[in-house]
Design a protein around this motif. Structure first.
Motif, PDB file in Angstrom:
ATOM      1  N   GLU A 225       0.832  -1.196   0.000  1.00  0.00           N
ATOM      2  CA  GLU A 225       0.000   0.000   0.000  1.00  0.00           C
ATOM      3  C   GLU A 225       0.868   1.248   0.000  1.00  0.00           C
ATOM      4  O   GLU A 225       2.031   1.209   0.391  1.00  0.00           O
ATOM      5  N   THR A 226       0.281   2.345  -0.454  1.00  0.00           N
ATOM      6  CA  THR A 226       1.002   3.616  -0.465  1.00  0.00           C
ATOM      7  C   THR A 226       1.133   4.124   0.966  1.00  0.00           C
ATOM      8  O   THR A 226       0.247   3.918   1.799  1.00  0.00           O
ATOM      9  N   SER A 227       2.242   4.779   1.248  1.00  0.00           N
ATOM     10  CA  SER A 227       2.461   5.295   2.603  1.00  0.00           C
ATOM     11  C   SER A 227       1.654   6.559   2.864  1.00  0.00           C
ATOM     12  O   SER A 227       1.350   6.874   4.009  1.00  0.00           O
ATOM     13  N   VAL A 228       1.284   7.266   1.830  1.00  0.00           N
ATOM     14  CA  VAL A 228       0.562   8.532   1.989  1.00  0.00           C
ATOM     15  C   VAL A 228      -0.893   8.310   2.374  1.00  0.00           C
ATOM     16  O   VAL A 228      -1.393   8.886   3.332  1.00  0.00           O
ATOM     17  N   ASP A 229      -1.595   7.452   1.621  1.00  0.00           N
ATOM     18  CA  ASP A 229      -3.029   7.301   1.854  1.00  0.00           C
ATOM     19  C   ASP A 229      -3.483   5.858   2.066  1.00  0.00           C
ATOM     20  O   ASP A 229      -4.677   5.574   2.089  1.00  0.00           O
ATOM     21  N   SER A 230      -2.536   4.936   2.222  1.00  0.00           N
ATOM     22  CA  SER A 230      -2.826   3.522   2.512  1.00  0.00           C
ATOM     23  C   SER A 230      -3.697   2.839   1.463  1.00  0.00           C
ATOM     24  O   SER A 230      -4.454   1.926   1.775  1.00  0.00           O
ATOM     25  N   VAL A 231      -3.588   3.254   0.210  1.00  0.00           N
ATOM     26  CA  VAL A 231      -4.307   2.604  -0.883  1.00  0.00           C
ATOM     27  C   VAL A 231      -3.511   1.364  -1.299  1.00  0.00           C
ATOM     28  O   VAL A 231      -2.302   1.431  -1.516  1.00  0.00           O
ATOM     29  N   VAL A 232      -4.184   0.212  -1.387  1.00  0.00           N
ATOM     30  CA  VAL A 232      -3.518  -1.017  -1.794  1.00  0.00           C
ATOM     31  C   VAL A 232      -3.255  -0.950  -3.299  1.00  0.00           C
ATOM     32  O   VAL A 232      -4.165  -0.721  -4.094  1.00  0.00           O
ATOM     33  N   ILE A 233      -1.975  -1.140  -3.668  1.00  0.00           N
ATOM     34  CA  ILE A 233      -1.548  -0.998  -5.061  1.00  0.00           C
ATOM     35  C   ILE A 233      -0.911  -2.269  -5.624  1.00  0.00           C
ATOM     36  O   ILE A 233      -0.437  -2.278  -6.752  1.00  0.00           O
TER      37      ILE A 233
ATOM     38  N   LEU B 240       8.927   1.257  -5.624  1.00  0.00           N
ATOM     39  CA  LEU B 240       8.067   0.516  -4.708  1.00  0.00           C
ATOM     40  C   LEU B 240       8.257  -0.994  -4.824  1.00  0.00           C
ATOM     41  O   LEU B 240       8.162  -1.714  -3.827  1.00  0.00           O
ATOM     42  N   GLY B 241       8.539  -1.476  -6.017  1.00  0.00           N
ATOM     43  CA  GLY B 241       8.819  -2.904  -6.197  1.00  0.00           C
ATOM     44  C   GLY B 241      10.079  -3.299  -5.448  1.00  0.00           C
ATOM     45  O   GLY B 241      10.121  -4.338  -4.781  1.00  0.00           O
ATOM     46  N   LEU B 242      11.100  -2.456  -5.525  1.00  0.00           N
ATOM     47  CA  LEU B 242      12.342  -2.715  -4.808  1.00  0.00           C
ATOM     48  C   LEU B 242      12.104  -2.689  -3.298  1.00  0.00           C
ATOM     49  O   LEU B 242      12.569  -3.571  -2.571  1.00  0.00           O
ATOM     50  N   GLU B 243      11.371  -1.696  -2.834  1.00  0.00           N
ATOM     51  CA  GLU B 243      11.078  -1.602  -1.398  1.00  0.00           C
ATOM     52  C   GLU B 243      10.311  -2.839  -0.929  1.00  0.00           C
ATOM     53  O   GLU B 243      10.639  -3.427   0.117  1.00  0.00           O
ATOM     54  N   ALA B 244       9.310  -3.251  -1.693  1.00  0.00           N
ATOM     55  CA  ALA B 244       8.529  -4.435  -1.325  1.00  0.00           C
ATOM     56  C   ALA B 244       9.397  -5.692  -1.340  1.00  0.00           C
ATOM     57  O   ALA B 244       9.335  -6.516  -0.420  1.00  0.00           O
ATOM     58  N   ALA B 245      10.218  -5.855  -2.374  1.00  0.00           N
ATOM     59  CA  ALA B 245      11.081  -7.041  -2.474  1.00  0.00           C
ATOM     60  C   ALA B 245      12.053  -7.098  -1.295  1.00  0.00           C
ATOM     61  O   ALA B 245      12.258  -8.168  -0.702  1.00  0.00           O
ATOM     62  N   ARG B 246      12.639  -5.977  -0.933  1.00  0.00           N
ATOM     63  CA  ARG B 246      13.578  -5.963   0.202  1.00  0.00           C
ATOM     64  C   ARG B 246      12.876  -6.344   1.505  1.00  0.00           C
ATOM     65  O   ARG B 246      13.419  -7.100   2.314  1.00  0.00           O
ATOM     66  N   LEU B 247      11.678  -5.833   1.716  1.00  0.00           N
ATOM     67  CA  LEU B 247      10.929  -6.188   2.926  1.00  0.00           C
ATOM     68  C   LEU B 247      10.594  -7.676   2.949  1.00  0.00           C
ATOM     69  O   LEU B 247      10.695  -8.334   3.988  1.00  0.00           O
ATOM     70  N   ILE B 248      10.216  -8.221   1.803  1.00  0.00           N
ATOM     71  CA  ILE B 248       9.882  -9.641   1.722  1.00  0.00           C
ATOM     72  C   ILE B 248      11.126 -10.496   1.950  1.00  0.00           C
ATOM     73  O   ILE B 248      11.067 -11.529   2.631  1.00  0.00           O
TER      74      ILE B 248
END
Length: 155
Positions: A48-56, A84-92
């Motif tokens: 989700e976006t950090s600004v408005d928590s919309v699932v993307i 955002l893909g990089l951020e998500a992949a690193r968290l995973i």
């Protein structure tokens, strides 16, 4: 969820997808059911976006053998190119490692340069794959021993 897994632009990079909202609902129900299995083999989370928590999109991993996971990340096309893909992949990767993974793998079609760049930016190296149209990358970690530098900082 149908905004990304039912999107032809996203799905051209994958071997699966849904065509109707009903198929997406069935797929989501199967994901939820698989999350409840014991032992749990899949961990897929909303992005989700950090600004408005919309699932993307969503990102996660599947245990493919003891100590080895395969990660995946899926975002709506208007979110591509924002890191955002990089951020998500690193968290995973951090989550999988925290849960005991020592090998992290990922694949993409040869023409999916965005996904390939994410894998490279995560420190993965190219591995052989029997299909010439598929790229495979992997990362070996020391597991959750505390000696590995996290890809994302702890809060």
């Amino acid at each position: 969820m149908h905004r990304w897994i039912g999107n032809a632009e996203v799905m051209r990079h994958l071997t699966w997808g849904t065509e109707s909202l009903s198929e997406t609902g069935t797929y989501l129900a199967s994901l939820i059911a698989r999350q409840r299995l014991h032992p749990r083999k899949e961990y897929f989370l909303a992005v989700e976006t950090s600004v408005d928590s919309v699932v993307i999109g969503d990102a996660g991993f599947t245990w493919i053998s003891p100590g080895t996971v395969e990660i995946g990340y899926f975002l709506e096309p208007d979110q591509w190119g924002k890191g955002l893909g990089l951020e998500a992949a690193r968290l995973i990767i951090d989550l999988a490692t925290d849960l005991g993974a020592v090998t992290i793998a990922a694949t993409c079609f040869k023409d999916n340069w965005r996904s390939e760049r994410v894998m490279q930016a995560c420190g993965m190296t190219r591995q052989p794959h029997p299909d010439p149209n598929v790229l495979k990358y992997a990362l070996s970690t020391p597991g959750n021993t505390g000696s590995r530098k996290r890809l994302t900082p702890l809060p």
